[in-house]
Motif scaffolding. Structure first.
Motif, PDB file in Angstrom:
ATOM      1  N   UNK A  33       6.715   0.019  -3.912  1.00 52.99           N
ATOM      2  CA  UNK A  33       6.679   0.838  -2.707  1.00 52.99           C
ATOM      3  C   UNK A  33       7.635   0.236  -1.683  1.00 52.99           C
ATOM      4  N   UNK A  34       8.522   1.050  -1.159  1.00 53.57           N
ATOM      5  CA  UNK A  34       9.512   0.538  -0.209  1.00 53.57           C
ATOM      6  C   UNK A  34       9.548   1.405   1.041  1.00 53.57           C
ATOM      7  N   UNK A  35      10.162   0.855   2.076  1.00 50.69           N
ATOM      8  CA  UNK A  35      10.350   1.584   3.331  1.00 50.69           C
ATOM      9  C   UNK A  35      11.738   1.267   3.854  1.00 50.69           C
ATOM     10  N   UNK A  36      12.332   2.212   4.564  1.00 52.41           N
ATOM     11  CA  UNK A  36      13.621   1.929   5.197  1.00 52.41           C
ATOM     12  C   UNK A  36      13.385   1.030   6.400  1.00 52.41           C
ATOM     13  N   UNK A  37      14.357   0.203   6.710  1.00 51.85           N
ATOM     14  CA  UNK A  37      14.188  -0.749   7.803  1.00 51.85           C
ATOM     15  C   UNK A  37      13.935  -0.028   9.125  1.00 51.85           C
ATOM     16  N   UNK A  38      14.649   1.066   9.366  1.00 52.50           N
ATOM     17  CA  UNK A  38      14.491   1.766  10.640  1.00 52.50           C
ATOM     18  C   UNK A  38      13.097   2.363  10.777  1.00 52.50           C
ATOM     19  N   UNK A  52      -2.026  -1.069   1.395  1.00 47.69           N
ATOM     20  CA  UNK A  52      -2.951  -1.593   0.393  1.00 47.69           C
ATOM     21  C   UNK A  52      -2.790  -0.789  -0.883  1.00 47.69           C
ATOM     22  N   UNK A  53      -3.049  -1.423  -1.985  1.00 46.46           N
ATOM     23  CA  UNK A  53      -2.915  -0.737  -3.254  1.00 46.46           C
ATOM     24  C   UNK A  53      -1.719  -1.222  -4.032  1.00 46.46           C
ATOM     25  N   UNK A  54      -1.575  -0.694  -5.220  1.00 46.67           N
ATOM     26  CA  UNK A  54      -0.534  -1.139  -6.132  1.00 46.67           C
ATOM     27  C   UNK A  54       0.859  -0.863  -5.565  1.00 46.67           C
ATOM     28  N   UNK A  55       1.713  -1.903  -5.548  1.00 52.50           N
ATOM     29  CA  UNK A  55       3.086  -1.749  -5.097  1.00 52.50           C
ATOM     30  C   UNK A  55       3.296  -1.994  -3.622  1.00 52.50           C
ATOM     31  N   UNK A  56       2.219  -2.106  -2.838  1.00 53.29           N
ATOM     32  CA  UNK A  56       2.338  -2.369  -1.403  1.00 53.29           C
ATOM     33  C   UNK A  56       2.146  -3.863  -1.125  1.00 53.29           C
ATOM     34  N   UNK A  57       2.558  -4.284   0.063  1.00 49.96           N
ATOM     35  CA  UNK A  57       2.366  -5.671   0.496  1.00 49.96           C
ATOM     36  C   UNK A  57       1.653  -5.639   1.845  1.00 49.96           C
ATOM     37  N   UNK A  58       0.410  -6.070   1.867  1.00 49.01           N
ATOM     38  CA  UNK A  58      -0.366  -6.049   3.106  1.00 49.01           C
ATOM     39  C   UNK A  58       0.153  -7.101   4.077  1.00 49.01           C
ATOM     40  N   UNK A  59      -0.231  -6.982   5.339  1.00 48.44           N
ATOM     41  CA  UNK A  59       0.191  -7.965   6.330  1.00 48.44           C
ATOM     42  C   UNK A  59      -0.372  -9.336   5.993  1.00 48.44           C
ATOM     43  N   UNK A  60      -1.574  -9.377   5.431  1.00 43.66           N
ATOM     44  CA  UNK A  60      -2.159 -10.665   5.032  1.00 43.66           C
ATOM     45  C   UNK A  60      -1.329 -11.315   3.926  1.00 43.66           C
TER      46      UNK A  60
END
Length: 477
Positions: free
Chosen positions: A281-286, A429-437
């Motif tokens: 899971x990705x997001x654009x920087x902006x 949260x969930x598969x492919x994501x990275x939580x703040x923790x």
């Protein structure tokens, strides 16, 4: 410099003036240097080395067939650091450096720093801000000893005394030949060198360990994210070196062409980014920023200013060198709100070979601004700025600098709209994501590696200083 740190009034009798009337040459603080130069135990360099030769009045290129050394490649411990690499297409045979030559900076911020040409740089050439000389065939002197002495305190103080000019100082061939060195027999010279080399060897070993810890940080981050990447110490990026350093051939189908017509944009190595976006899971920087990504402002410097201004040279890709940063006035700071930075802002060096792609986090509460070569990235509370900085320094981050930079012939840059298109791990949260923790945990682990690297680098500096002081002890007259 003496003239900048002390206010003096003194007079000298006419018989002391010789052929120099300048302030520094007769300065009282240089009396130990004058006594050294008058000693019977020293000899002038003119009896030891060939006449210094000036380098080529040319500018180095990112690519070419002949390595090109200049003052920027000479370090303060007498080594040559060939970054950024620069080249010439060709040069005359007599302009080539040979193993055993000595190169010295004759002007610039490294004025007086000398380096011995090793086998690694045999066949290179050199720029006009340097002078080249070698040991005379009948002189019973070691080129290593002469180089180390030139870099020693007594060598540098003589250069301070003999240099000329105002504003931009320089030292010419005649002034170099007037430097005095201890007249030791060759056996004693070699004994001194052997003693100092033992200390330097420890410094080199510690430096390799520090470099290992720094290079391992991207492995740590990508391993924690379960992103496969085989680390390669020899990996190079065009935006860092200005050269492809390999011959490649590939094709792109018309329906795959998007955004720009430039071969680097479609380089096969970017398949790693495609796999990243496909599997994670990705997001654009902006999309994760709280403000638009913008550049700073060209500063109007003020030596008495109260506000720090950060430039690309202050970003060390692991920490910010606040001690060397210049200043601007409070009025300039207030007049340029878009250039102001806050604690937690990610600062991205956005111009120039080598500098482009450096990433650091502003970690202070004091007011500061950045110049027009740095982009400010301010992310929302769901992201740890250090985690993102480490990601941008990793292979996947550096590949994106490689993909999106524009320009050529050394004038390269990364525009804010292109930096905005960078992809980073998505928070959630969930598969492919990275939580703040999870980001916090990974950032802490990477920080531990970097702290160990900094500790080792501190030991490296201490060892180089120990070697220098030991040499000076052994050459005291």
């Amino acid at each position: 410099m003496i003239a900048e740190t002390s206010n003096y009034y003194y007079s000298t009798p006419s018989w002391m003036e010789g052929n120099r009337l300048d302030f520094v040459f007769h300065h009282p603080e240089l009396e130990p240097v004058r006594r050294f130069r008058q000693s019977d135990a020293v000899v002038p360099l003119i009896s030891v080395v060939t006449r210094p030769e000036y380098g080529l009045s040319k500018s180095g290129l990112p690519e070419g067939s002949v390595g090109f050394l200049n003052v920027q490649h000479l370090t303060f411990n007498g080594e040559i650091f060939f970054e950024p690499p620069t080249y010439l297409a060709s040069c005359d045979e007599e302009s080539l450096l040979r193993e055993g030559d000595i190169l010295i900076a004759r002007t610039g911020h490294t004025l007086g720093k000398a380096a011995l040409i090793t086998a690694r740089y045999d066949g290179f050439t050199f720029g006009s801000f340097c002078l080249r000389f070698s040991i005379l065939p009948n002189a019973n002197f070691s080129n290593e000893f002469v180089t180390r002495f030139l870099n020693s305190r007594m060598g540098q103080l003589q250069i301070l005394m003999l240099k000329s000019g105002s504003g931009k100082y320089n030292i010419n061939a005649e002034q170099i030949l007037d430097i005095r060195i201890p007249n030791y027999d060759i056996d004693r010279q070699n004994e001194i060198i052997a003693t100092v080399k033992e200390i330097e060897a420890t410094a080199v070993t510690l430096r390799r360990q520090a470099e290992g810890h720094r290079s391992a940080t991207q492995d740590v981050l990508l391993q924690e994210l379960n992103i496969p990447f085989a680390h390669n110490d020899n990996v190079t990026y065009f935006f860092k070196s200005g050269a492809e350093k390999q011959t490649i051939w590939f094709n792109v189908f018309p329906d795959e062409i998007a955004d720009r017509m430039q071969y680097l944009f479609y380089h096969p190595r970017f398949e790693a980014l495609d796999r990243f976006t496909h599997n994670y899971r990705t997001a654009s920087l902006i999309s994760i920023c709280t403000t638009p990504i913008i550049r700073g402002e060209q500063p109007s410097y003020d030596e008495e200013g109260d506000v720090t201004v950060l430039k690309t040279i202050d970003l060390k890709n692991g920490y910010i060198d606040y001690e060397s940063a210049l200043r601007v006035s409070a009025d300039f700071f207030e007049a340029h709100p878009n250039a102001q930075v806050q604690r937690g802002d990610i600062l991205v060096a956005s111009t120039g070979y080598v500098s482009l792609g450096k990433v650091d986090v502003y970690d202070r509460d004091e007011p500061a601004i950045v110049d027009g070569h740095i982009s400010i990235v301010r992310v929302n509370e769901n992201y740890n700025p250090y985690f993102l900085a480490y990601f941008l320094r990793s292979h996947l981050g550096q590949l994106q600098f490689e993909k999106w930079f524009t320009g050529s012939s050394g004038q390269i840059e990364l525009q804010p709209p292109d930096l905005a298109k960078f992809i980073v791990p998505a928070c959630g949260t969930g598969n492919g994501y990275v939580s703040i923790e999870e980001q916090n945990r990974i950032a802490e682990r990477v920080a531990e590696q970097l702290e160990r690297a900094r500790e080792l680098e501190s030991l490296v500096r201490a060892k180089w200083q120990e070697a220098k002081e030991r040499f000076e002890e052994l050459t005291t007259i």
